[in-house]
Write a protein that holds these residues in place. Sequence first.
Motif, PDB file in Angstrom:
ATOM      1  N   UNK A   1      -9.236 -12.593 -11.613  1.00 21.14           N
ATOM      2  CA  UNK A   1      -9.579 -11.211 -11.300  1.00 21.14           C
ATOM      3  C   UNK A   1     -10.458 -11.019 -10.082  1.00 21.14           C
ATOM      4  N   UNK A   2     -10.861 -12.098  -9.404  1.00 20.49           N
ATOM      5  CA  UNK A   2     -11.750 -11.949  -8.254  1.00 20.49           C
ATOM      6  C   UNK A   2     -11.084 -11.157  -7.136  1.00 20.49           C
ATOM      7  N   UNK A   3      -9.827 -11.491  -6.848  1.00 19.73           N
ATOM      8  CA  UNK A   3      -9.137 -10.790  -5.763  1.00 19.73           C
ATOM      9  C   UNK A   3      -8.922  -9.326  -6.100  1.00 19.73           C
ATOM     10  N   UNK A   4      -8.533  -9.045  -7.353  1.00 18.58           N
ATOM     11  CA  UNK A   4      -8.328  -7.658  -7.764  1.00 18.58           C
ATOM     12  C   UNK A   4      -9.622  -6.858  -7.651  1.00 18.58           C
ATOM     13  N   UNK A   5     -10.735  -7.446  -8.078  1.00 20.32           N
ATOM     14  CA  UNK A   5     -12.021  -6.761  -7.964  1.00 20.32           C
ATOM     15  C   UNK A   5     -12.375  -6.510  -6.503  1.00 20.32           C
ATOM     16  N   UNK A   6     -12.098  -7.493  -5.644  1.00 19.55           N
ATOM     17  CA  UNK A   6     -12.389  -7.325  -4.222  1.00 19.55           C
ATOM     18  C   UNK A   6     -11.528  -6.224  -3.613  1.00 19.55           C
ATOM     19  N   UNK A   7     -10.267  -6.132  -4.053  1.00 17.38           N
ATOM     20  CA  UNK A   7      -9.384  -5.097  -3.522  1.00 17.38           C
ATOM     21  C   UNK A   7      -9.864  -3.709  -3.950  1.00 17.38           C
ATOM     22  N   UNK A   8     -10.325  -3.571  -5.189  1.00 16.90           N
ATOM     23  CA  UNK A   8     -10.894  -2.296  -5.631  1.00 16.90           C
ATOM     24  C   UNK A   8     -12.093  -1.933  -4.764  1.00 16.90           C
ATOM     25  N   UNK A   9     -12.915  -2.893  -4.448  1.00 13.67           N
ATOM     26  CA  UNK A   9     -14.090  -2.662  -3.599  1.00 13.67           C
ATOM     27  C   UNK A   9     -13.669  -2.217  -2.204  1.00 13.67           C
ATOM     28  N   UNK A  10     -12.642  -2.886  -1.638  1.00 13.16           N
ATOM     29  CA  UNK A  10     -12.154  -2.511  -0.313  1.00 13.16           C
ATOM     30  C   UNK A  10     -11.537  -1.115  -0.342  1.00 13.16           C
ATOM     31  N   UNK A  11     -10.834  -0.776  -1.433  1.00 13.94           N
ATOM     32  CA  UNK A  11     -10.240   0.558  -1.548  1.00 13.94           C
ATOM     33  C   UNK A  11     -11.319   1.631  -1.537  1.00 13.94           C
ATOM     34  N   UNK A  12     -12.424   1.366  -2.211  1.00 12.58           N
ATOM     35  CA  UNK A  12     -13.541   2.315  -2.172  1.00 12.58           C
ATOM     36  C   UNK A  12     -14.074   2.462  -0.751  1.00 12.58           C
ATOM     37  N   UNK A  13     -14.114   1.373  -0.002  1.00 13.71           N
ATOM     38  CA  UNK A  13     -14.569   1.438   1.390  1.00 13.71           C
ATOM     39  C   UNK A  13     -13.601   2.248   2.245  1.00 13.71           C
ATOM     40  N   UNK A  14     -12.302   2.066   2.013  1.00 13.98           N
ATOM     41  CA  UNK A  14     -11.299   2.842   2.763  1.00 13.98           C
ATOM     42  C   UNK A  14     -11.457   4.327   2.468  1.00 13.98           C
ATOM     43  N   UNK A  15     -11.615   4.663   1.189  1.00  7.68           N
ATOM     44  CA  UNK A  15     -11.819   6.067   0.839  1.00  7.68           C
ATOM     45  C   UNK A  15     -13.092   6.634   1.438  1.00  7.68           C
ATOM     46  N   UNK A  16     -14.152   5.846   1.457  1.00  4.21           N
ATOM     47  CA  UNK A  16     -15.414   6.298   2.050  1.00  4.21           C
ATOM     48  C   UNK A  16     -15.253   6.546   3.540  1.00  4.21           C
ATOM     49  N   UNK A  17     -14.521   5.659   4.217  1.00  8.95           N
ATOM     50  CA  UNK A  17     -14.306   5.836   5.653  1.00  8.95           C
ATOM     51  C   UNK A  17     -13.538   7.127   5.930  1.00  8.95           C
ATOM     52  N   UNK A  18     -12.521   7.398   5.113  1.00  6.27           N
ATOM     53  CA  UNK A  18     -11.752   8.632   5.308  1.00  6.27           C
ATOM     54  C   UNK A  18     -12.618   9.858   5.053  1.00  6.27           C
ATOM     55  N   UNK A  19     -13.415   9.803   4.012  1.00 13.10           N
ATOM     56  CA  UNK A  19     -14.294  10.929   3.714  1.00 13.10           C
ATOM     57  C   UNK A  19     -15.374  11.125   4.752  1.00 13.10           C
ATOM     58  N   UNK A  20     -15.763  10.059   5.433  1.00 13.75           N
ATOM     59  CA  UNK A  20     -16.797  10.151   6.465  1.00 13.75           C
ATOM     60  C   UNK A  20     -16.236  10.566   7.818  1.00 13.75           C
ATOM     61  N   UNK A  21     -14.921  10.822   7.875  1.00  9.29           N
ATOM     62  CA  UNK A  21     -14.311  11.228   9.140  1.00  9.29           C
ATOM     63  C   UNK A  21     -13.946  10.077  10.036  1.00  9.29           C
ATOM     64  N   UNK A  22     -13.686   8.910   9.454  1.00  8.92           N
ATOM     65  CA  UNK A  22     -13.321   7.714  10.222  1.00  8.92           C
ATOM     66  C   UNK A  22     -11.962   7.196   9.757  1.00  8.92           C
ATOM     67  N   UNK A  23     -10.921   7.991   9.845  1.00  7.93           N
ATOM     68  CA  UNK A  23      -9.613   7.591   9.313  1.00  7.93           C
ATOM     69  C   UNK A  23      -9.007   6.383  10.038  1.00  7.93           C
ATOM     70  N   UNK A  24      -9.303   6.237  11.342  1.00  6.89           N
ATOM     71  CA  UNK A  24      -8.754   5.098  12.084  1.00  6.89           C
ATOM     72  C   UNK A  24      -9.248   3.778  11.483  1.00  6.89           C
ATOM     73  N   UNK A  25     -10.533   3.735  11.153  1.00  5.29           N
ATOM     74  CA  UNK A  25     -11.072   2.535  10.522  1.00  5.29           C
ATOM     75  C   UNK A  25     -10.425   2.299   9.167  1.00  5.29           C
ATOM     76  N   UNK A  26     -10.182   3.371   8.424  1.00  4.58           N
ATOM     77  CA  UNK A  26      -9.516   3.240   7.142  1.00  4.58           C
ATOM     78  C   UNK A  26      -8.118   2.675   7.273  1.00  4.58           C
ATOM     79  N   UNK A  27      -7.387   3.130   8.286  1.00  3.40           N
ATOM     80  CA  UNK A  27      -6.029   2.626   8.522  1.00  3.40           C
ATOM     81  C   UNK A  27      -6.067   1.148   8.896  1.00  3.40           C
ATOM     82  N   UNK A  28      -7.016   0.771   9.755  1.00  2.00           N
ATOM     83  CA  UNK A  28      -7.119  -0.625  10.183  1.00  2.00           C
ATOM     84  C   UNK A  28      -7.434  -1.531   8.998  1.00  2.00           C
TER      85      UNK A  28
END
Length: 241
Positions: A107-134
């Motif tokens: 489950x380590x990889x799955x947990x890490x992916x959930x963490x990264x998904x939260x970061x992607x969502x945070x980037x989009x909410x912060x107005x940084x969609x390009x970083x989220x896409x990357x």
Amino acid sequence: MTTDLAAFGEPSGQGLTQLGELLVALLLSSLIGLERQLKQKSAGLRTHTLVGLGAALFMLVSKYGFTDVLDPGRVVVDPSRVAAQIVSGIGFIGGGLIFVRRDVVRGLTTAAVVWVTAAVGSACGAGLPVLGVVVTGAHFLVAYGYPPLLRRLTRQSSIGSASVRLRYLDGHGVLRDVLGAATRLGFSVVELDSEKFEEEPHPPSIDLMLRVTGRADPTELAAALSELDGVRAVRIEGDEE
């Protein structure tokens, strides 16, 4: 009767820009979740989509949710405080996805992916969609590009290990054939765990987990095991899930 158009504008935090950021978070999180769903992980499409979308909303609330109670010039609110809480709070979900069985961590990889998904969502909410896409693209690079590269490097440089899970009919001497096939292909069995499985109206079967080491490709072992009489299913499991 007059309509307050400002309520739907950018300063209120409820305009087209913010809706677009939520939609980008929804899309990127869904793409990551779909990849996890296709691999049949415990946290799949819905979990990752909700994590990313929720993180984006928290960021928007942090940026725009207190403008009606602030007095400019007198009260200063740090919008990064919610982002910091997202980073620590998402560990609650990630911790529930990690478990240990017989000294093997899953489950380590799955947990890490959930963490990264939260970061992607945070980037989009912060107005940084390009970083989220990357970062979303980087996720797919890691998920699909790294495993074959790692297998190739491991096969060329040193002895690798793999977990093979299979189900076979009980009482037909299949285990002896399985161990013989692994030995013929140059694998050494370092761990063996079995559990009887009964499901009416099917005959009793055994769920077997083999931890093997060797320089050969584990997929060759899986192919050989799948051809044995009495073997019903074979699956290769990575070190991280």
